[in-house]
Write a protein that holds these residues in place. Structure first.
Motif, mmCIF file in Angstrom:
data_model
loop_
_atom_site.group_PDB
_atom_site.id
_atom_site.type_symbol
_atom_site.label_atom_id
_atom_site.label_comp_id
_atom_site.label_asym_id
_atom_site.label_seq_id
_atom_site.Cartn_x
_atom_site.Cartn_y
_atom_site.Cartn_z
ATOM 1 N N LEU A 156 11.314 3.750 -2.974
ATOM 2 C CA LEU A 156 10.257 3.021 -2.618
ATOM 3 C C LEU A 156 9.421 4.029 -1.330
ATOM 4 O O LEU A 156 8.369 3.995 -1.083
ATOM 5 N N ARG A 157 10.437 4.530 -0.238
ATOM 6 C CA ARG A 157 10.030 5.230 0.706
ATOM 7 C C ARG A 157 9.294 6.511 0.336
ATOM 8 O O ARG A 157 8.161 6.845 1.046
ATOM 9 N N ALA A 158 9.732 7.211 -0.768
ATOM 10 C CA ALA A 158 9.107 8.422 -1.245
ATOM 11 C C ALA A 158 7.921 7.958 -1.749
ATOM 12 O O ALA A 158 6.838 8.596 -1.643
ATOM 13 N N ARG A 159 7.684 6.830 -2.512
ATOM 14 C CA ARG A 159 6.519 6.692 -3.176
ATOM 15 C C ARG A 159 5.602 5.960 -1.948
ATOM 16 O O ARG A 159 4.195 6.087 -2.204
ATOM 17 N N ALA A 160 6.047 5.202 -1.235
ATOM 18 C CA ALA A 160 4.956 4.859 -0.015
ATOM 19 C C ALA A 160 4.539 5.896 0.627
ATOM 20 O O ALA A 160 3.100 5.953 1.052
ATOM 21 N N GLN A 161 5.191 6.949 0.809
ATOM 22 C CA GLN A 161 4.511 8.254 1.514
ATOM 23 C C GLN A 161 3.229 8.977 0.678
ATOM 24 O O GLN A 161 2.415 9.498 1.299
ATOM 25 N N GLU A 162 3.357 8.514 -0.572
ATOM 26 C CA GLU A 162 2.237 8.985 -1.483
ATOM 27 C C GLU A 162 1.097 8.052 -1.616
ATOM 28 O O GLU A 162 0.079 8.486 -2.100
ATOM 29 N N THR A 163 1.331 6.666 -1.277
ATOM 30 C CA THR A 163 0.370 5.866 -1.389
ATOM 31 C C THR A 163 -0.393 5.181 -0.255
ATOM 32 O O THR A 163 -0.789 4.028 -0.307
ATOM 33 N N GLY A 164 -0.403 5.994 1.084
ATOM 34 C CA GLY A 164 -0.937 5.422 2.292
ATOM 35 C C GLY A 164 0.223 4.722 3.350
ATOM 36 O O GLY A 164 -0.323 4.329 4.069
ATOM 37 N N LEU A 165 1.581 4.878 3.126
ATOM 38 C CA LEU A 165 2.341 4.499 4.079
ATOM 39 C C LEU A 165 3.269 5.568 4.381
ATOM 40 O O LEU A 165 4.487 5.434 4.063
ATOM 41 N N ALA A 166 2.870 6.274 5.326
ATOM 42 C CA ALA A 166 3.560 7.703 5.732
ATOM 43 C C ALA A 166 4.513 7.418 6.810
ATOM 44 O O ALA A 166 5.144 8.217 7.055
#
Length: 216
Positions: A156-166
């Motif tokens: 989820l951390r990796a996907r979050a960085q792709e979707t606006g939660l860096a």
């Protein structure tokens, strides 16, 4: 004797099928017998619950001698841990298959979809609901639950960085805390209704999006 005892990513029910892992028998006949015992154990967990499930009852219904079962599982809680690990792997494989890198551009849409797919997996696999939403059962099971949450948090951390939660903090780990919130909602809903409802999913979605919005 004491009673102390990988399928299509688009199909949550198929993801509940167990695969043989290290520590189980290698001979074909022994594999078949142990698979039969584990299938009975999983059925009993659903039909009568973990508390009433016992190795003597597994022996009776599977025709697998308890001595053979004890070779690989010292008590029923070791069986629960083994079954839980299988469903945890199935859940993670289902989520990863359904949500590849690049699929989502918005973190809110991603979290909603992941929670809904998690609910779909549980509802398609009754044993998974019992083992993962009522458990853990014993120390080994606690470790299995911890490993599942850690794997999900990394993804989820990796996907979050792709979707606006860096910039999600790692100490304390905001992603791990968000996952705990979601599973707390799902566990509560299951304890009340016996399945993961759309309403409880909405509550979990509201909890995690409200929390993660602090870093959007």
């Amino acid at each position: 004797m004491s009673d102390l005892e990988t399928p299509s990513a688009s199909d949550p029910a198929a993801r509940g099928k167990r695969t043989r892992r290290a520590g189980l028998p290698v001979q074909a006949r022994s594999q078949e017998r142990m698979a039969r015992a584990l299938e009975v154990a999983e059925r009993l967990v659903v039909e009568i619950g973990p508390e009433r499930t016992s190795i003597p009852e597994i022996e009776r219904l599977s025709n697998v001698p308890r001595a053979s079962i004890y070779q690989y599982f010292p008590d029923k809680y070791a069986i629960f841990s083994h079954l839980s690990q299988g469903h945890m792997q199935g859940l993670m494989a289902f989520i990863l298959g359904a949500h590849p890198a690049g699929r989502h551009t918005d973190w809110r849409a991603m979290t909603r979809a992941v929670i809904q797919d998690t609910a779909a997996y549980y509802n398609a696999n009754k044993a998974a609901s019992v083992l993962l939403l009522k458990g853990p059962f014993g120390s080994n099971d606690c470790k299995a639950h911890f490993d599942k949450d850690a794997s999900l948090a990394r993804w989820l951390r990796a996907r979050a960085q792709e979707t606006g939660l860096a910039n999600l903090p790692e100490n304390p780990d905001a992603v791990a805390l968000a996952i705990e919130m979601v599973f707390a909602c799902l566990k509560y809903g299951y304890s009340q209704e016996g399945y993961t409802s759309a309403a409880i999913c909405d509550q979990a979605i509201a909890a995690i999006t409200g929390y993660l919005a602090n870093w959007a």
